[in-house]
Structure formats: structure tokens, C-alpha cells
Design an enzyme around this catalytic site. Structure first.
Site, PDB file in Angstrom:
ATOM      1  N   GLY A  10       0.845  -1.196   0.000  1.00  0.00           N
ATOM      2  CA  GLY A  10       0.000   0.000   0.000  1.00  0.00           C
ATOM      3  C   GLY A  10       0.874   1.236   0.000  1.00  0.00           C
ATOM      4  CB  CYS A  11       0.340   4.571   1.471  1.00  0.00           C
ATOM      5  SG  CYS A  11       1.225   6.114   1.724  1.00  0.00           S
ATOM      6  CG  PHE A  12       5.991   5.085  -0.370  1.00  0.00           C
ATOM      7  CD1 PHE A  12       5.433   6.248   0.118  1.00  0.00           C
ATOM      8  CD2 PHE A  12       6.553   5.118  -1.645  1.00  0.00           C
ATOM      9  CE1 PHE A  12       5.439   7.419  -0.620  1.00  0.00           C
ATOM     10  CE2 PHE A  12       6.560   6.292  -2.393  1.00  0.00           C
ATOM     11  CZ  PHE A  12       5.996   7.445  -1.872  1.00  0.00           C
ATOM     12  CE1 TYR A 154      -3.455   7.146   3.428  1.00  0.00           C
ATOM     13  CE2 TYR A 154      -1.396   6.797   4.607  1.00  0.00           C
ATOM     14  CZ  TYR A 154      -2.364   6.359   3.718  1.00  0.00           C
ATOM     15  OH  TYR A 154      -2.234   5.122   3.135  1.00  0.00           O
TER      16      TYR A 154
END
Length: 176
Positions: A10-12, A154
Site C-alpha cells: 500500500g502507501c509506502f 493520513y
């Protein structure tokens, strides 16, 4: 002596934040791999047209932490059963991906899928397992993002719960 492996979950920012806290991890670099576009940028990768995934390069001391432990953390912190997505992050750039750099690493990764990931998730593992081709470091503002911006939305909503899971399950492995 050090070793490294490329992981996409997913998002690093999520994996970057987690592995920076683990004993035996020497370095973590957010970046892009697995695509066909030379010198990709974040703006290009987010279009989903380069074939790259957001990944982290995890450099570790195998005398201090085993690859199997690095992989167990990986399987725990992301969902390897969802194809091309992690939560609300959707697209091939968010796919579950492991890029190995030796036949021994490939064997360990494939064994870990059977012995750790499948029992943990109880479903088909969609993680792409391929040899490392080219890793491109992401732009500087993506490196160590969580520690630089812990108050960002986030980070609060997505990364903090992953770090709580890391703290709970792997407390003995964390740096002081």
C-alpha cells in the site's frame, strides 16, 4: 554485513514508519519498483500508468533480525489478500509486492507465504513475488514521512493503527 528486500504493502509511508522502529533494520527508503517507466515520479506513479508500486527498501542486519521476522511484520501490517488495494488506496501502485534479490530470499518469501501469511489471513495471498529489477528512491519529502508529519490526517487515521499493531505484536523487536 547487511541485506535488503523490497516490500510493497500500500502507501509506502506506512511500511516506512513501521520498519524504522524495528531493531536490526539499518535503513528504510521509500520508493518505486516493479514498473516500466524510467525515473518515475510520485505524480506519474499515482496515475497508475507506470506499472510501479509504492515500496520500501528495507536494509537490515541479518545477524540482528532474520528475513522471516521482516516478512512476518509485513504480513501483519497490510492485507495481502486484496488485489491492487489497501483500504481506500486503490490501484496497481498500491499492490502487495515483494521483490527478492537472491534465490535464497525467493525461497524464504515463498515459504513465508505458506507458513505465515496464509494461516494469518486464511485467504488467497495476492502478493506479487518477483526478482528485483530497478528500485527508484522516492522524492525526499516522502522519506520518513510519518515522523516528519505525525499530526497529518493520513498519519493519524491510517498509519497510527498500524504502529499500534506493531507495538502490540512485536514490542520485543522495537528500538528503544
Amino acid at each position: 554485513m547487511k541485506d535488503s528486500i523490497i516490500l510493497g504493502g500500500g502507501c509506502f509511508w506506512c511500511l516506512d514508519a513501521a520498519y524504522r522502529r524495528v531493531k536490526g533494520v539499518i535503513g528504510v527508503t521509500s520508493g518505486y519498483a516493479g514498473g516500466h517507466w524510467p525515473n518515475p515520479t510520485y505524480e506519474r506513479v499515482t496515475t497508475g500508468t507506470t506499472g510501479h508500486a509504492e515500496v520500501v527498501q528495507v536494509e537490515f542486519d541479518p545477524q540482528s533480525i532474520e528475513l522471516d521476522t521482516i516478512l512476518e511484520i509485513f504480513w501483519t501490517l497490510h492485507d495481502p489478500t486484496t488485489l491492487n488495494r489497501q483500504g481506500n488506496d486503490v490501484g496497481t501502485q498500491y499492490r502487495s509486492l515483494i521483490m527478492f534479490n537472491s534465490p535464497q530470499q525467493e525461497r524464504q518469501v515463498r515459504e513465508s507465504i505458506q507458513t505465515t501469511a496464509t494461516p494469518l489471513w486464511g485467504d488467497k495471498i495476492t502478493t506479487e513475488v518477483i526478482p528485483l529489477d530497478t528500485f527508484y528512491a522516492a522524492e525526499e519529502y516522502h522519506q520518513d514521512y510519518f515522523n516528519k508529519h505525525p499530526e497529518q490526517g493520513y498519519c493519524q487515521v491510517i498509519i497510527n493503527p498500524k504502529l499500534e499493531k506493531l507495538n502490540k505484536k512485536f514490542a520485543q523487536l522495537l528500538k528503544d
